[in-house]
Design a protein around this motif. Structure first.
Motif, PDB file in Angstrom:
ATOM      1  N   SER A 156      79.660 -14.454 -27.455  1.00  0.00           N
ATOM      2  CA  SER A 156      78.538 -14.767 -26.557  1.00  0.00           C
ATOM      3  C   SER A 156      77.382 -13.780 -26.654  1.00  0.00           C
ATOM      4  O   SER A 156      76.330 -14.011 -26.065  1.00  0.00           O
ATOM      5  N   GLU A 157      77.549 -12.687 -27.395  1.00  0.00           N
ATOM      6  CA  GLU A 157      76.496 -11.697 -27.508  1.00  0.00           C
ATOM      7  C   GLU A 157      76.058 -11.541 -28.963  1.00  0.00           C
ATOM      8  O   GLU A 157      76.837 -11.755 -29.886  1.00  0.00           O
ATOM      9  N   ASP A 158      74.808 -11.169 -29.149  1.00  0.00           N
ATOM     10  CA  ASP A 158      74.306 -10.821 -30.472  1.00  0.00           C
ATOM     11  C   ASP A 158      74.802  -9.414 -30.762  1.00  0.00           C
ATOM     12  O   ASP A 158      74.200  -8.421 -30.358  1.00  0.00           O
ATOM     13  N   TRP A 159      75.931  -9.318 -31.460  1.00  0.00           N
ATOM     14  CA  TRP A 159      76.593  -8.022 -31.588  1.00  0.00           C
ATOM     15  C   TRP A 159      75.813  -7.041 -32.452  1.00  0.00           C
ATOM     16  O   TRP A 159      75.864  -5.833 -32.216  1.00  0.00           O
ATOM     17  N   VAL A 160      75.045  -7.530 -33.413  1.00  0.00           N
ATOM     18  CA  VAL A 160      74.224  -6.627 -34.221  1.00  0.00           C
ATOM     19  C   VAL A 160      73.147  -5.979 -33.338  1.00  0.00           C
ATOM     20  O   VAL A 160      72.928  -4.758 -33.394  1.00  0.00           O
ATOM     21  N   VAL A 212      87.797  -8.471 -40.231  1.00  0.00           N
ATOM     22  CA  VAL A 212      87.529  -9.886 -39.930  1.00  0.00           C
ATOM     23  C   VAL A 212      87.099 -10.647 -41.172  1.00  0.00           C
ATOM     24  O   VAL A 212      87.580 -11.734 -41.460  1.00  0.00           O
ATOM     25  N   GLY A 213      86.146 -10.074 -41.933  1.00  0.00           N
ATOM     26  CA  GLY A 213      85.759 -10.708 -43.189  1.00  0.00           C
ATOM     27  C   GLY A 213      84.544 -11.581 -43.093  1.00  0.00           C
ATOM     28  O   GLY A 213      83.450 -11.143 -42.704  1.00  0.00           O
ATOM     29  N   LYS A 214      84.697 -12.844 -43.403  1.00  0.00           N
ATOM     30  CA  LYS A 214      83.583 -13.782 -43.576  1.00  0.00           C
ATOM     31  C   LYS A 214      82.633 -13.818 -42.376  1.00  0.00           C
ATOM     32  O   LYS A 214      81.412 -13.786 -42.539  1.00  0.00           O
ATOM     33  N   ASP A 215      83.179 -13.882 -41.165  1.00  0.00           N
ATOM     34  CA  ASP A 215      82.341 -14.074 -39.976  1.00  0.00           C
ATOM     35  C   ASP A 215      81.500 -12.849 -39.623  1.00  0.00           C
ATOM     36  O   ASP A 215      80.535 -12.963 -38.868  1.00  0.00           O
ATOM     37  N   THR A 216      81.869 -11.682 -40.124  1.00  0.00           N
ATOM     38  CA  THR A 216      81.153 -10.461 -39.752  1.00  0.00           C
ATOM     39  C   THR A 216      80.279  -9.931 -40.886  1.00  0.00           C
ATOM     40  O   THR A 216      79.747  -8.825 -40.803  1.00  0.00           O
ATOM     41  N   PHE A 217      80.126 -10.722 -41.946  1.00  0.00           N
ATOM     42  CA  PHE A 217      79.247 -10.351 -43.052  1.00  0.00           C
ATOM     43  C   PHE A 217      78.078 -11.323 -43.101  1.00  0.00           C
ATOM     44  O   PHE A 217      78.276 -12.525 -42.950  1.00  0.00           O
ATOM     45  N   PRO A 218      76.830 -10.845 -43.301  1.00  0.00           N
ATOM     46  CA  PRO A 218      76.433  -9.466 -43.589  1.00  0.00           C
ATOM     47  C   PRO A 218      76.080  -8.645 -42.342  1.00  0.00           C
ATOM     48  O   PRO A 218      75.548  -7.539 -42.472  1.00  0.00           O
ATOM     49  N   LEU A 252      76.676  -4.885 -42.202  1.00  0.00           N
ATOM     50  CA  LEU A 252      75.759  -3.999 -42.914  1.00  0.00           C
ATOM     51  C   LEU A 252      74.573  -3.618 -42.029  1.00  0.00           C
ATOM     52  O   LEU A 252      74.038  -2.501 -42.135  1.00  0.00           O
ATOM     53  N   ASP A 253      74.156  -4.535 -41.152  1.00  0.00           N
ATOM     54  CA  ASP A 253      73.018  -4.275 -40.268  1.00  0.00           C
ATOM     55  C   ASP A 253      73.371  -3.344 -39.117  1.00  0.00           C
ATOM     56  O   ASP A 253      72.485  -2.956 -38.352  1.00  0.00           O
ATOM     57  N   CYS A 254      74.656  -3.015 -38.990  1.00  0.00           N
ATOM     58  CA  CYS A 254      75.091  -2.077 -37.940  1.00  0.00           C
ATOM     59  C   CYS A 254      75.210  -0.652 -38.466  1.00  0.00           C
ATOM     60  O   CYS A 254      75.572   0.259 -37.720  1.00  0.00           O
ATOM     61  N   LEU A 255      74.908  -0.458 -39.755  1.00  0.00           N
ATOM     62  CA  LEU A 255      75.070   0.853 -40.376  1.00  0.00           C
ATOM     63  C   LEU A 255      73.745   1.588 -40.502  1.00  0.00           C
ATOM     64  O   LEU A 255      72.714   0.984 -40.822  1.00  0.00           O
TER      65      LEU A 255
END
Length: 324
Positions: A193-197, A216-222, A225-228
């Protein structure tokens, strides 16, 4: 006769069958273990479904367990009947008894119960190498843990917090958020429910994270990378939502000269000295109380199908074990 969970053809949880099997005999270099508990892990679903190829059909599922040695094969001198042991690695653990190579077993200290060991050997040693070797977490860093209420996630949160890091965890529900916070997460984000990035950027005042631990894989890419922050590391160690598409190397440059790795436990403990050191660090950390192993689901061995249905339905938290 002892029982085991067998897979005759790959597919959904319905392919798991509970069968009586002959007591295996230890070959030279092996021991026979009477298992007290068997761990259930997401990687088991990959073998069951055929995503990862098993050595042959039919096969016995499962990659970790704990129990006592009941017999030793020729040439085995490190273990004897009655010894408490644990392991993670070769498949075949969903069974009341199994053989295992002696050089891949670790002695189980009295301070660690069989259920704890079965719930943490794969997940705990994974957390150990991720946090102590792949990216060495230190005081003052900010760490993002995806699936923070899962088996590896809860251990990572506790361990990173004990090392002095600020821990952000993504979770799927308010209940899982509370569990993650109770296990070391300073901040939790409801990824559904939240924009986690955006939330990671807000929480860190735009500085973002030194490392993202992503099972998690597929659902958390890319998005990962935007959280780094620049020079940060994306550690992709699992595919719970499916495998990640091939990563363009130029993308890592564009996002801030990032590092990316896809490690596996097998590589990190390939040498016996590394296996023993990894397990020893894990056992000491758990025995000290810095990291607790929440075994939140227990099933009779015959209910392995239900365990898989609950795991894939994201209806579990912490560790799940089967009891022969």
């Amino acid at each position: 006769m002892p029982a085991a969970i067998r897979v005759h053809q790959t597919g959904g949880p319905e392919v798991l069958t509970y069968e009586e099997v002959a007591t295996p005999l230890p070959a030279p270099g092996e021991v026979l273990i009477r298992q007290h508990a068997c761990g259930v892990n997401y990687i088991d679903t990959y073998y069951r479904s055929g995503l990862y190829k098993a050595p042959s059909l039919p096969f016995t599922l499962g990659a970790e367990g704990a129990g006592e040695v009941v017999a030793v094969g020729e040439g085995v001198t490190e273990f004897k009947p009655g010894d408490r042991v644990a392991y993670a690695g070769a498949i075949g653990s969903y069974a009341a008894e199994r053989t295992y190579p002696a050089n891949r077993l670790v002695p189980l200290p009295d301070a660690i119960s069989y259920e704890q060991a079965a719930g943490m050997m794969l997940k705990g040693m994974t957390a150990q190498y991720l946090i102590r070797r792949t990216f060495k977490v230190t005081t003052g860093q900010t760490v993002l843990v995806h699936a923070a209420a899962g088996g590896v996630g809860l251990i990572l949160c506790q361990w990173a917090k004990a090392l002095g890091a600020t821990v952000i965890g993504t979770v799927g529900s308010e209940e899982k958020a509370a569990l993650a916070r109770a296990n070391g997460a300073d901040h939790t984000i409801l990824y559904r429910s939240e924009d986690w990035v955006r939330r990671v950027a807000e929480i860190t005042d735009g500085r973002k994270c030194e490392v993202v631990y992503d099972g998690v894989g597929k659902d958390t890419f890319p998005g990962s990378l935007d959280c780094l922050r620049p020079l940060g590391m994306w550690v992709s160690f699992g595919n719970a939502s499916g495998p990640v598409e091939p990563v363009p190397m130029l993308l890592l440059s564009q996002k801030g000269s990032l590092f990316a790795t896809r490690p596996t436990l097998g590589t990190y403990v390939a040498e016996r000295a590394d296996l023993l050191a990894t397990a020893s660090d894990l056992f000491e950390t758990v025995a000290s109380g810095k990291v607790k192993i929440p075994v939140n689901q227990r099933y009779p061995l015959k209910d392995a199908r239900k365990a898989h249905e609950n795991l894939e339905g994201r209806g579990t938290t912490g560790s799940s074990i089967l009891l022969p």
